[in-house]
Design a protein around this motif. Structure first.
Motif: not given
Length: 102
Positions: A62-83
């Protein structure tokens, strides 16, 4: 971009940040530091229950984990995992995997 949150990481966010269903966590790049895919920039996060326009998101427990549009540059071309692994200390574990997106 795909965001993956493990069960252990989700529990960490709930326990350490007091998050419940309907809350959100925004991930973004900040100046200074280093990640496995960026020199001079590090990863940051903040509670954000009103994300606006998102580049990528996933909902876990029920928790939304997200990247906002202005931060696209940091994650572009990547998948992101959190453990989270309590045997490795109190830090979250982040993985960045190239996904071929341009």
């Amino acid at each position: 971009m795909k965001i993956t949150v493990s069960d252990a990481a989700s529990q960490w966010f709930q326990d350490e940040m007091g998050l419940t269903s309907g809350n959100g966590v925004r991930f973004y790049g900040k100046v200074y530091g280093k990640t496995p895919v960026h020199n001079g920039f590090s990863l940051a996060m903040a509670r954000d229950d009103d994300p606006g326009e998102m580049y990528a998101s996933t909902i876990k427990d029920g928790i939304n984990y997200f990247v906002a549009m202005p931060d696209e540059w940091f994650f572009k071309g990547l998948d992101f995992g959190i453990d989270f692994d309590p045997d490795k200390g109190e830090n979250l574990i982040y993985t960045y995997t190239e996904n071929g997106e341009l």
